[in-house]
Each structure stands twice: as C-alpha cells, then as structure tokens.
Design a protein around this motif. Structure first.
Motif, PDB file in Angstrom:
ATOM      1  N   SER A 136       0.860  -1.184  -0.046  1.00 34.30           N
ATOM      2  CA  SER A 136       0.005   0.055   0.140  1.00 34.30           C
ATOM      3  C   SER A 136       0.777   1.391  -0.135  1.00 34.30           C
ATOM      4  N   ASN A 138       3.477   3.369  -1.526  1.00 37.12           N
ATOM      5  CA  ASN A 138       4.531   3.608  -2.619  1.00 37.12           C
ATOM      6  C   ASN A 138       4.509   2.478  -3.692  1.00 37.12           C
ATOM      7  N   PRO A 139       3.518   1.699  -4.280  1.00 35.77           N
ATOM      8  CA  PRO A 139       3.589   0.607  -4.999  1.00 35.77           C
ATOM      9  C   PRO A 139       4.199   0.800  -6.042  1.00 35.77           C
ATOM     10  N   SER A 140       3.976   1.882  -6.954  1.00 41.97           N
ATOM     11  CA  SER A 140       4.805   2.045  -8.071  1.00 41.97           C
ATOM     12  C   SER A 140       6.403   1.893  -7.856  1.00 41.97           C
ATOM     13  N   GLU A 141       6.951   2.184  -6.814  1.00 41.15           N
ATOM     14  CA  GLU A 141       8.363   2.205  -6.512  1.00 41.15           C
ATOM     15  C   GLU A 141       8.985   0.826  -6.147  1.00 41.15           C
ATOM     16  N   THR A 144       8.793  -4.965 -10.158  1.00 42.95           N
ATOM     17  CA  THR A 144       7.658  -5.839 -10.299  1.00 42.95           C
ATOM     18  C   THR A 144       7.878  -7.088  -9.697  1.00 42.95           C
ATOM     19  N   ALA A 147       7.176  -7.132  -5.946  1.00 41.60           N
ATOM     20  CA  ALA A 147       5.645  -6.730  -6.070  1.00 41.60           C
ATOM     21  C   ALA A 147       5.091  -7.997  -6.351  1.00 41.60           C
TER      22      ALA A 147
END
Length: 254
Positions: A136, A138-141, A144, A147
């Motif tokens: 939850s 900074n998922p963009s950082e 891949t 994640a």
C-alpha cells in the motif's frame, strides 16, 4: 535503579527490540566489579520481567527472559571468562534458541492452547499485515518481481514457512551480535582489558575458514535445486550472509 529500567524499556520498544540485551549486558559487563554486575543484572531482570508481565502477560515476561536476560547473561559470563566474542555470541545464540523454545512451550502449556496452531495463526496474520502495508505504500516504486512475490505472500501467508527458519536464525544471531559489538566499540570502564579483547579486534576479525564449506553447500544447491537440500541451503544462507556482512564491515573499517 534507573539503569535497571533500561532493560524493559528497550525490550518493549519495537524500534530497539533487536538491541534489547544491550542495557542488561552493560549492567552485567560494564561494571568492573563482577559480583556487582551480576547483582545489577538480577535486579534489572526482575524489574523487566515484572513490567513485561504487567503489560503483555506471561508471554511477554517469558519473551523478555528469553530475548533479553538470557543472551545478556550468557554473553557477559562467557566474555568475562575471556573466551572471546565469537564463542560468547555462539553460546548466547544457542542459549537464546533454547530459551525461546522453552518460553513458547511454557506459554502454550499455561495458556491451555496448542502451540502449533497458535503460532501459525500469529505468523500468518503478521505476514499479511506487513505485506499489505508494503504494497500500500508507494506501490509504483516496488520492483515488479518483488511486488509479485509480495502479492503471492499476501494471498497465501503460509509461503513464509519455507523461509522462516533462516529468518528466525538470522534475527536471533543479530540479537546476540549487536549488543556485543556495541560494548566492544563503547569499551565502558575498561571492558576490553577485563575481557582480554584487543582494541583492534573488530578491524582484524575474520570469519572462520570452515565457513566456506557451508557457503559452498548453499551455492551449489541454490544453483542446482534439489529438495530438501535446496530448502536447507536457502535457510542456511541467511545467517551465513550476515556473518560475511560483519566481516565485510571489519574490512572496510580496516
């Protein structure tokens, strides 16, 4: 008396949990008078256990004994016998594992519940909470691959069990190592002289030569997977990397 309160305060802090034995180790080994040091440790242990029981119940008190009192006592006694930091940390590590197991089974017996299911529920709840929090924020950082691993772990927290022995062993090794290193760096009241440790010990320390064999074992079975050896290697590699990390830090300091 104020110093004795440092033990429970450090243990109850989620930030300094990994350094929880340090205040008690200081009380025990930072005092030139060995008998007085043991007395201070005893007083601090009683106070810390009482505070932990009052706040967290029996489990909290036993955890304080296992993760703070036992490692500080073993570290202090072995160091005072001039057996060196490596033996002290090794003895404290084994004693802490034994004390943790005893504390866990005692808590389960007194509480009247089965240890396995209780631990499983607690571990999986903690894993899910941590993974959800990481995803939850900074998922963009997040890379891949990382994640995807976190999402798989959040969906099935039981996947952590394959990694758990290595994680626990590394955490306990760190718990026993950092307070010892801190005291060596601090050198309170002639600690190095009393324990026979040279001033340049940390700069000259190297891991034992035989450590290369477990490292090779891990490397082989991680490159060429073969159960159950790969599972053992994956867990064994974690504390080995920690040991080599400390060696790397000593080389940089040198």
């Amino acid at each position: 008396m104020a110093l004795c309160l440092l033990g429970p305060l450090f243990f109850l802090s989620y930030i300094f949990t990994i350094l929880s034995p340090l205040p008690l180790l200081y009380l025990h080994s930072g005092n030139p008078n060995a008998r007085q040091g043991r007395l201070w440790l005893l007083v601090a242990a009683i106070i810390g256990t009482g505070v932990s029981v009052a706040i967290k119940g029996l489990g909290g008190g036993l955890a304080f004994l296992a993760l703070s009192v036992i490692p500080s006592l073993v570290l202090g006694e072995v160091l005072k016998m001039r057996h060196g930091p490596v033996r002290a940390i090794g003895a404290a590590f084994l004693a802490t594992i034994a004390a943790t197991l005893i504390a866990a089974y005692t808590t389960a017996y007194v509480g009247g519940f089965e240890l396995g299911p209780k631990l499983r529920t607690t571990v999986e709840a903690q894993v899910k909470m941590v993974t959800d929090r990481l995803l939850s924020q900074n998922p963009s950082e997040i890379p891949t691959d990382t994640a995807e691993d976190l999402k798989s772990l959040a969906k099935d927290p039981a996947l952590i069990y394959a990694e758990l022995p290595g994680i626990v062993a590394t955490a306990l090794l760190l718990l026993c190592t950092l307070p010892c290193l801190a005291l060596i760096r601090w050198n309170p009241k002639g600690f190095l002289r009393r324990t026979g440790i040279s001033r340049d010990y940390l700069r000259k320390w190297r891991s034992p030569e035989w450590m290369v064999w477990p490292a090779l074992f891990c490397g082989v079975f991680l490159i060429f997977p073969m159960d159950p050896f790969s599972l053992v290697a994956n867990n064994l590699l974690k504390p080995i990397l920690l040991i080599y990390f400390f060696q790397g830090m000593s080389i940089l300091a040198y």
